[in-house]
Design a protein around this motif. Structure first.
Motif, PDB file in Angstrom:
ATOM      1  N   UNK A 114       0.823  -1.216   0.000  1.00 31.72           N
ATOM      2  CA  UNK A 114       0.000   0.000   0.000  1.00 31.72           C
ATOM      3  C   UNK A 114       0.853   1.260   0.000  1.00 31.72           C
ATOM      4  N   UNK A 115       2.133   1.103   0.319  1.00 36.71           N
ATOM      5  CA  UNK A 115       3.031   2.267   0.439  1.00 36.71           C
ATOM      6  C   UNK A 115       3.270   2.962  -0.896  1.00 36.71           C
ATOM      7  N   UNK A 139       3.540   6.643   3.897  1.00 34.42           N
ATOM      8  CA  UNK A 139       3.680   6.543   5.352  1.00 34.42           C
ATOM      9  C   UNK A 139       3.235   5.187   5.897  1.00 34.42           C
ATOM     10  N   UNK A 140       2.227   4.585   5.257  1.00 39.10           N
ATOM     11  CA  UNK A 140       1.675   3.340   5.786  1.00 39.10           C
ATOM     12  C   UNK A 140       2.683   2.197   5.715  1.00 39.10           C
ATOM     13  N   UNK A 141       3.680   2.336   4.835  1.00 40.88           N
ATOM     14  CA  UNK A 141       4.695   1.298   4.689  1.00 40.88           C
ATOM     15  C   UNK A 141       5.557   1.095   5.919  1.00 40.88           C
ATOM     16  N   UNK A 142       5.523   2.036   6.854  1.00 41.56           N
ATOM     17  CA  UNK A 142       6.323   1.922   8.071  1.00 41.56           C
ATOM     18  C   UNK A 142       5.949   0.671   8.862  1.00 41.56           C
ATOM     19  N   UNK A 189      13.841   5.929   3.357  1.00 40.05           N
ATOM     20  CA  UNK A 189      12.479   6.382   3.088  1.00 40.05           C
ATOM     21  C   UNK A 189      12.208   7.677   3.855  1.00 40.05           C
ATOM     22  N   UNK A 190      11.715   8.680   3.140  1.00 36.56           N
ATOM     23  CA  UNK A 190      11.499   9.999   3.732  1.00 36.56           C
ATOM     24  C   UNK A 190      10.554   9.931   4.930  1.00 36.56           C
ATOM     25  N   UNK A 208      10.713   8.246   7.703  1.00 36.31           N
ATOM     26  CA  UNK A 208      10.518   7.014   8.463  1.00 36.31           C
ATOM     27  C   UNK A 208      11.164   7.050   9.849  1.00 36.31           C
ATOM     28  N   UNK A 209      12.261   7.771   9.995  1.00 34.92           N
ATOM     29  CA  UNK A 209      12.856   7.886  11.326  1.00 34.92           C
ATOM     30  C   UNK A 209      11.883   8.586  12.274  1.00 34.92           C
ATOM     31  N   UNK A 210      11.247   9.656  11.793  1.00 39.48           N
ATOM     32  CA  UNK A 210      10.279  10.385  12.612  1.00 39.48           C
ATOM     33  C   UNK A 210       9.029   9.543  12.879  1.00 39.48           C
ATOM     34  N   UNK A 211       8.591   8.811  11.854  1.00 34.92           N
ATOM     35  CA  UNK A 211       7.422   7.961  12.029  1.00 34.92           C
ATOM     36  C   UNK A 211       7.689   6.855  13.046  1.00 34.92           C
ATOM     37  N   UNK A 212       8.909   6.336  13.050  1.00 39.68           N
ATOM     38  CA  UNK A 212       9.256   5.299  14.027  1.00 39.68           C
ATOM     39  C   UNK A 212       9.124   5.840  15.443  1.00 39.68           C
ATOM     40  N   UNK A 213       9.529   7.090  15.647  1.00 38.86           N
ATOM     41  CA  UNK A 213       9.394   7.706  16.976  1.00 38.86           C
ATOM     42  C   UNK A 213       7.926   7.872  17.351  1.00 38.86           C
ATOM     43  N   UNK A 214       7.087   8.262  16.376  1.00 38.36           N
ATOM     44  CA  UNK A 214       5.650   8.398  16.645  1.00 38.36           C
ATOM     45  C   UNK A 214       5.043   7.061  17.035  1.00 38.36           C
ATOM     46  N   UNK A 215       5.460   6.008  16.346  1.00 31.41           N
ATOM     47  CA  UNK A 215       4.923   4.690  16.622  1.00 31.41           C
ATOM     48  C   UNK A 215       5.352   4.204  18.005  1.00 31.41           C
ATOM     49  N   UNK A 216       6.564   4.476  18.377  1.00 26.97           N
ATOM     50  CA  UNK A 216       7.013   4.094  19.715  1.00 26.97           C
ATOM     51  C   UNK A 216       6.208   4.816  20.783  1.00 26.97           C
ATOM     52  N   UNK A 217       5.860   6.063  20.517  1.00 27.39           N
ATOM     53  CA  UNK A 217       5.025   6.829  21.463  1.00 27.39           C
ATOM     54  C   UNK A 217       3.640   6.196  21.575  1.00 27.39           C
TER      55      UNK A 217
END
Length: 341
Positions: free
Chosen positions: A110-111, A116-119, A325-326, A328-337
Motif C-alpha cells: 500500500x506504500x 507513510x503506511x509502509x512503516x 524512506x522519507x 521514516x525515522x520520525x514515524x518510528x518515533x511516533x509509533x514508539x510513542x
C-alpha cells in the motif's frame, strides 16, 4: 359539485402518496443507507496467497459466514486461496477501479499509494501482535486509511490480521548477516521489503508467493523469508533444510477492497462488514499466535532444522532502511510513542 368533490379527492390521493413516499425514504435512510430490505445480493471476491490450513484463511471463512448470517445472505463473499484470484498488486489495481474484489495485503504494497503506511512493514518496527494492533487502531493509522480511500478508492475493512514473525528459509543456517552474502531470497515485491533484505545482506528477488516452491526447487532462488503458517501451508519444508528465526518482520495485514463498492452497499450492510472484519481479524490473529509453535514442530518433524538466532546484528544492519524512506525515522518515533501510551 361532483366535479369539485372529485378534484378534492384527487388532491388528497396525491398528497397521501407523497407522504407515504417520504416516510418510506426516511425509514430507509435515503439512497445508499437502507438496511437492505430489497432483494439485491451484493457479491465480493476475496483473494489471498494463503492456503486453507492457515488460521488467517480460516478467519476469512468465519468473516464470510458471519456477514452472510447477519445480512440474511444478501452479502456473499467468495474466498480464493493460494493466489488463485490473482497477484496482490493486480487485485489492488482492480479494486481501485471499483471491481468487486478484496485482497488480504501487507502495508508495504500500500506504500506505493500512501508512503507513510509502509512503516508497518519496516524491520523490527514492533515486537508482537499487540503492539502492531495498537498502531493499526491509532489516529495516525486512520489518517493513512482515509487518504487511501479518498485518493485511491481503496477501503481498509480492518488491518488487524496478524500472520506471525517472518524468518529466513534456506538450505543452510543463517546466524549472522554475513551468512546471507550472495544468497538470493524471495520477498514481496515492495520497496520496504526489498530494501530490508538488501540491508540484511541478501540479494532480494520479488515474486509471487505461489512461485516460490518451484523457484527454490529449480535453483532460481536460494530461499525465501516468511512466517511459519505460510511456510507450512506452501510445503516449503520439502525444498528447504533450515529456518533461521530472525524475526525481522512482524507481519500484520489488512483486508482491502474498493471504496466505491463499499459505498454502493446499504448503510446497514457497510456497518456489519466493518464490525465483522474487526472481529474476525482479532480472532484469527490470536489463533495464529496459538498455532505458531505447532507449525514449527510440524516442520521439524518433516526434517527441517530450526535455529534460534541472536537478532541484534540483524537489527543493527537494518537501521539503514529507515534512512532510505522519507520521514521514516520520525514515524518510528511516533509509533514508539503510540505503543507506550
Amino acid at each position: 359539485m361532483r366535479k369539485k368533490q372529485s378534484f378534492i379527492l384527487i388532491i388528497l390521493c396525491v398528497v397521501s402518496m407523497l407522504v407515504v413516499s417520504a416516510c418510506s425514504q426516511e425509514s430507509t435512510g435515503g439512497e445508499g443507507e437502507s438496511n437492505g430490505n430489497d432483494d439485491k445480493v451484493y457479491k465480493l471476491k476475496i483473494g489471498t496467497a494463503l492456503t486453507d490450513s492457515d488460521p488467517i484463511y480460516q478467519g476469512l471463512v468465519d468473516f464470510k459466514e458471519q456477514v452472510s448470517e447477519r445480512t440474511d445472505g444478501k452479502v456473499e463473499f467468495e474466498i480464493f486461496g493460494s493466489g488463485s484470484l490473482g497477484e496482490d498488486n493486480d487485485l489492488l489495481e482492480q479494486a481501485k477501479v471499483g471491481t468487486n474484489v478484496a485482497v488480504l495485503v501487507d502495508s508495504g504494497r500500500l506504500a506505493d499509494m500512501v508512503p507513510e503506511i509502509g512503516i508497518l512493514a519496516a524491520p523490527y518496527i514492533v515486537n508482537n501482535f499487540d503492539e502492531a494492533n495498537k498502531v493499526a487502531k491509532s489516529d495516525l493509522f486512520k489518517e493513512w486509511s482515509d487518504k487511501l480511500a479518498e485518493e485511491h478508492n481503496l477501503k481498509i475493512l480492518s488491518f488487524n490480521w496478524y500472520q506471525g514473525e517472518r524468518h529466513i528459509l534456506a538450505n543452510k543456517p543463517v546466524m549472522t548477516p554475513e551468512d546471507l552474502k550472495g544468497v538470493k531470497l524471495r520477498t514481496p515485491d515492495a520497496p520496504i521489503w526489498l530494501e530490508t533484505m538488501k540491508s540484511m545482506g541478501a540479494t532480494p528477488a520479488g515474486m509471487a508467493w505461489s512461485e516460490v516452491y518451484p523457484a527454490i526447487q529449480q535453483g532460481v532462488i536460494d530461499g525465501a523469508e516468511a512466517q511459519h503458517p505460510a511456510t507450512y501451508g506452501a510445503k516449503l519444508y520439502e525444498v528447504i533444510s533450515d529456518i533461521s528465526k530472525t524475526r525481522h518482520f512482524q507481519l500484520i495485514t489488512g483486508l482491502v477492497t474498493s471504496d466505491q463498492w463499499m459505498k454502493d452497499l446499504p448503510k446497514g450492510y457497510q456497518e456489519i462488514i466493518l464490525e465483522e472484519a474487526l472481529k474476525a481479524g482479532e480472532k484469527a490473529s490470536h489463533n495464529t499466535e496459538d498455532m505458531l509453535a505447532d507449525f514449527e514442530q510440524k516442520m521439524i518433524d518433516e526434517g527441517v532444522e530450526v535455529h534460534e538466532v541472536d537478532v541484534e546484528p540483524f537489527k543493527k544492519s537494518t537501521e539503514a532502511v529507515y534512512d532510505k524512506f522519507d520521514g521514516y525515522q520520525e514515524l518510528r518515533e511516533e509509533i514508539q510513542t503510540i505503543i507506550q501510551e
